[in-house]
Design a protein around this motif. Structure first.
Motif, mmCIF file in Angstrom:
data_model
loop_
_atom_site.group_PDB
_atom_site.id
_atom_site.type_symbol
_atom_site.label_atom_id
_atom_site.label_comp_id
_atom_site.label_asym_id
_atom_site.label_seq_id
_atom_site.Cartn_x
_atom_site.Cartn_y
_atom_site.Cartn_z
ATOM 1 N N GLY A 1 17.844 11.529 44.507
ATOM 2 C CA GLY A 1 17.414 10.197 44.099
ATOM 3 C C GLY A 1 18.484 9.392 43.412
ATOM 4 O O GLY A 1 18.536 8.178 43.520
ATOM 5 N N GLU A 2 19.344 10.051 42.680
ATOM 6 C CA GLU A 2 20.435 9.384 41.985
ATOM 7 C C GLU A 2 21.396 10.483 41.551
ATOM 8 O O GLU A 2 21.097 11.667 41.699
ATOM 9 N N PRO A 3 22.549 10.090 41.026
ATOM 10 C CA PRO A 3 23.505 11.137 40.662
ATOM 11 C C PRO A 3 22.914 12.097 39.609
ATOM 12 O O PRO A 3 22.267 11.663 38.667
ATOM 13 N N ASP B 1 26.850 2.955 49.013
ATOM 14 C CA ASP B 1 27.038 3.700 47.764
ATOM 15 C C ASP B 1 28.539 3.831 47.512
ATOM 16 O O ASP B 1 29.320 3.947 48.456
ATOM 17 N N TRP C 1 21.102 11.555 50.158
ATOM 18 C CA TRP C 1 20.636 10.960 51.424
ATOM 19 C C TRP C 1 19.868 9.691 51.117
ATOM 20 O O TRP C 1 19.852 9.244 49.977
ATOM 21 N N GLN C 2 19.242 9.084 52.115
ATOM 22 C CA GLN C 2 18.584 7.783 51.953
ATOM 23 C C GLN C 2 17.375 7.658 52.882
ATOM 24 O O GLN C 2 17.273 8.402 53.860
ATOM 25 N N THR C 3 16.541 6.663 52.596
ATOM 26 C CA THR C 3 15.433 6.340 53.503
ATOM 27 C C THR C 3 15.974 6.200 54.929
ATOM 28 O O THR C 3 15.378 6.678 55.892
ATOM 29 N N ASN D 1 14.048 2.739 44.153
ATOM 30 C CA ASN D 1 14.928 1.615 44.487
ATOM 31 C C ASN D 1 14.205 0.303 44.246
ATOM 32 O O ASN D 1 13.167 0.048 44.837
ATOM 33 N N ASP E 1 22.115 19.672 45.138
ATOM 34 C CA ASP E 1 22.027 18.238 44.832
ATOM 35 C C ASP E 1 22.169 17.464 46.139
ATOM 36 O O ASP E 1 23.258 17.328 46.679
ATOM 37 N N THR E 2 21.050 16.991 46.658
ATOM 38 C CA THR E 2 21.026 16.406 48.000
ATOM 39 C C THR E 2 21.207 14.903 47.971
ATOM 40 O O THR E 2 20.400 14.189 47.413
ATOM 41 N N ARG F 1 25.120 2.533 43.452
ATOM 42 C CA ARG F 1 25.044 1.515 44.497
ATOM 43 C C ARG F 1 26.200 0.522 44.401
ATOM 44 O O ARG F 1 26.626 0.154 43.317
ATOM 45 N N ILE G 1 18.453 1.333 40.795
ATOM 46 C CA ILE G 1 17.650 2.545 40.909
ATOM 47 C C ILE G 1 17.090 2.879 39.531
ATOM 48 O O ILE G 1 17.822 3.264 38.626
HETATM 49 C C1 WTA Z 1 20.720 7.288 45.705
HETATM 50 C C2 WTA Z 1 16.162 8.735 48.513
HETATM 51 C C3 WTA Z 1 23.446 10.337 43.995
HETATM 52 C C4 WTA Z 1 21.838 6.603 46.469
HETATM 53 C C5 WTA Z 1 16.385 10.030 49.290
HETATM 54 C C6 WTA Z 1 21.172 6.254 47.791
HETATM 55 C C7 WTA Z 1 21.659 9.567 45.243
HETATM 56 C C8 WTA Z 1 19.780 5.914 47.360
HETATM 57 C C9 WTA Z 1 21.310 10.898 45.583
HETATM 58 C C10 WTA Z 1 18.759 6.105 48.450
HETATM 59 C C11 WTA Z 1 22.095 11.969 45.038
HETATM 60 C C12 WTA Z 1 19.926 9.527 46.539
HETATM 61 N N1 WTA Z 1 23.156 11.632 44.267
HETATM 62 N N2 WTA Z 1 22.722 9.305 44.461
HETATM 63 N N3 WTA Z 1 21.835 13.247 45.270
HETATM 64 N N4 WTA Z 1 20.226 10.832 46.384
HETATM 65 N N5 WTA Z 1 20.769 8.751 45.843
HETATM 66 O O1 WTA Z 1 16.338 5.333 50.109
HETATM 67 O O2 WTA Z 1 22.225 5.437 45.775
HETATM 68 O O3 WTA Z 1 15.004 6.008 48.054
HETATM 69 O O4 WTA Z 1 21.799 5.185 48.457
HETATM 70 O O5 WTA Z 1 16.305 7.658 49.394
HETATM 71 O O6 WTA Z 1 19.511 6.792 46.261
HETATM 72 O O7 WTA Z 1 17.457 5.956 47.948
HETATM 73 P P1 WTA Z 1 16.199 6.177 48.884
#
Ligand code: WTA
Length: 631
Positions: free
Chosen positions: A388-390, A499, A415-417, A525, A412-413, A514, A520
């Protein structure tokens, strides 16, 4: 945030190394070997992943790339629910628990794979009866309850495209998403529970379907006693809809490229974007990553704390784990109700072994103290994961020590929507570097580049990009092809994640945040545009700009700068009024923490608000390049 805003960590890296047995027993094995095998033949790699699913008809080609449009598993026929349910029922998992659910007050429900299949089929039949057909959009606006999952799967069963809207969104946000998707049906519940209080959802839906002419039917799950009344002819009771339906329903034969669902994600300008995912590639990507990244095994009890209303819930509460025949635990309860020990109690009580959560939750627990988890035996835990975030090093350390007992790897995964599945992480068994998400998973080509697309030197910052298509990538932005193309054209020929990141000398990638105006907050988001337009829809407001300011728990919080209309006077009362207004229109997650009344806002000569300048001013940072500032 801009490229210059972050400091590059140069001190000697510190690693945590999991016990070698983790790597030996993991599905992925040695990361380098697996990655090299992928690189040597990407097509064979993705063909083998697809072979882990059941197809009604085989595909004739793995991928066709007609920049920037990719098609995967051409002419393959599949249904994701057949893969999530029927094949497990046929292969000895009929009586295995698919879903464990727990309500706030301790109510519990369990569905075996065979029970879940029956429920899904009955609702699917009910939806057909009210006229829902393949390709129709169905909006799902529900709390975190088993019926929410059943509704998603029932849509997928018959080829209807679900558009799940997070149950915490307000009227405008819901209305916008219903209208953009042209949903024919809205599936909802009377209320959702939060800290012992029922929050009424139905009135929000009633308001949100005004000016949404596509909606023909509202299906209402009635949880509370006495039952809420169904007013109009449009409204149908959820249970009655299923009541007399047969418990079998042939899974619709879907083309691999048919849309599976839409999921809206906040944009930086204008309306939220309806991200489109396709049946075949999404199934392959989520099945693969749940198995090989989260390392889910037959005996695991798996808990991902996300709401199914977000992409993490779609991919890693619902589809990925069920595709793998896993036992999924999920709950409607908030992390601190009735007390801050509830999650640890649930881990103990259900024997959770794979636990997937978000940095904002970890930081919240850090703040309340390690005495809470210390009360519970957490030895069932095997793997921890974050999204979700760092995951900042302090949160990493706390999670590692106090939850994982210095034993469990942390995955620590990143990824994005839009990506649908994990893209960058540290694989189970590999050395972990706190603060760094890790490296691209086998199947993914990713790098950190400058704005011209040239890879940056290790130690430097740049933009995170994906260089080749992947199966679960977005197929489009609903009704907005131009926006889709932007993902692939902002930096020439690669997918720009928007990012900022730093690549370490060891190849690990640290995600900074971002590069645009998306904020976030607690892992959600929030589009600046959505909050700003909510503010200006208030009668006292002439103009508004919002920025993210750092928050030790939520990562960011929202600060609003507001120019009032002539004759309006700023007051504490107006501040609470404005906050409430945003709460009702966009939702509680978008509510500004602070509102400051100002006389002017920094703008470019073309009239764009320079949020970067507001933010720099607020945080006492260098204002950067001001050459485009109006005055
Ligand atoms: C951030 C959520 C750092 C990032 C799955 C991305 C992360 C946005 C990480 C997507 C992580 C998600 N480390 N930042 N492990 N995971 N982000 O679309 O900025 O809700 O572009 O998807 O969350 O958010 P979304």
């Amino acid at each position: 945030m801009t490229e210059q805003d972050f400091a590059v960590p140069l001190e000697a890296p510190k690693y945590y190394r999991p016990d070698p047995s983790y790597r030996e027993r993991s599905w992925i094995g040695d990361y380098q070997t697996a990655y090299q095998k992928f690189v040597s033949d990407p097509e064979a790699f993705w063909k083998a992943r697809a072979a882990e699913l059941d197809w009604f008809e085989p595909f004739d080609e793995v991928m066709q790339w007609d920049f920037p449009y990719a098609r995967w598993y051409l002419n393959g026929k599949i249904n994701i629910t057949y893969n999530c349910l029927d094949r497990h029922v046929k292969n000895g998992r009929a009586n295995k628990v698919a879903l464990f659910w727990r309500g706030e007050e301790g109510e519990e429900k369990a569905y075996t794979y065979s029970q879940l299949l029956r429920q899904v089929c009955r609702l699917a039949n009910g939806l057909k009866r009210i006229g829902v057909k393949k390709g129709d959009r169905v909006c799902i606006y529900m709390p975190v309850i088993p019926e929410q999952v059943v509704a998603m799967l029932a849509c997928a069963r018959i080829g209807a495209v679900h558009s799940v809207v997070f149950g915490g969104f307000g009227v405008n946000a819901l209305n916008q998403r219903i209208r953009d998707s042209g949903s024919r049906v809205v599936i909802t519940a009377d209320s959702s529970m939060r800290r012992g209080k029922a929050i009424q959802l139905k009135p929000i839906v009633e308001e949100a379907v005004v000016n949404a002419p596509s909606v023909e039917t509202i299906v209402v799950l009635r949880r509370d006693e006495p039952r809420v009344e169904l007013h109009s002819e449009m409204e149908v009771d959820f249970e009655e809809l299923m009541e007399n339906e047969p418990h079998t329903c042939e899974a619709e034969v879907m083309d691999a490229e048919d849309p599976l669902f839409l999921l809206y994600t906040s944009g930086t300008t204008g309306a939220p974007k309806g991200i489109v995912h396709a049946c075949g590639g999404y199934a392959v990507g989520t099945q693969y990553t749940t198995k090989y990244v989260l390392d889910v095994k037959e005996d695991d009890v798996y808990w991902c704390t996300a709401d199914p209303g977000w992409i993490t819930g779609h991919s890693y509460v619902v589809y990925g784990p069920l595709l793998n025949g896993a036992t999924v635990f999920f709950t409607e309860s908030t992390p601190d109700y009735p007390d801050a020990g509830i999650w640890w109690k649930l881990i103990r009580d259900y024997g959770i072994s794979v636990f997937y959560t978000a940095p904002t939750a970890i930081r919240m627990f850090m703040r309340v103290g390690e005495e809470w988890p210390a009360k519970y035996d957490l030895s069932s835990l095997r793997i921890l994961a974050s999204v979700g975030e760092p995951l900042n090093p302090e949160a990493f350390e706390w999670f590692y020590h106090h939850i994982g007992g210095c034993r469990c790897p942390i995955v620590d995964t990143w990824w994005q929507t839009e990506t649908g599945m994990h893209m960058i992480t540290t694989m189970v068994g590999e050395p972990m570097r706190p603060g760094f998400a890790g490296q691209p998973i086998p199947g993914v080509f990713a790098d950190v580049v400058d704005s011209d697309g040239n890879p940056v030197e290790p130690g430097n910052g740049g933009y995170l990009v994906i260089q080749q298509p992947w199966p679960s990538m977005l197929r489009g932005v609903y009704n907005n092809d131009e926006r889709y193309r932007q993902y692939w054209t902002t930096i020439d020929s690669v997918y720009t994640a928007t990012d900022l990141a730093v690549k370490g000398h060891d190849g690990n990638i640290m995600v900074i945040g971002r590069a645009d105006d998306l904020i976030i907050v607690a892992g959600h988001n929030i589009g600046t545009a959505e909050v700003e337009s909510a503010l200006v829809s208030h009668e006292a407001v002439a103009e508004a700009a919002v920025i993210g300011t750092p928050d030790p728990v939520k990562g960011n919080q929202i600060k609003a700068f507001v120019i009032l209309r002539n004759g309006q006077v700023g007051s504490d009362r107006l501040v609470s009024d404005l906050r409430y207004h945003v709460r009702m229109t966009v939702g509680p997650i978008a509510m500004p923490n602070e509102v400051e009344f100002v006389d002017s806002l920094p703008k470019t000569r073309s009239g764009k608000i320079m949020r970067r300048v507001l933010r720099a001013q607020e945080l006492g940072m260098d204002l950067g390049d001001l050459s485009t500032l109006e005055e």
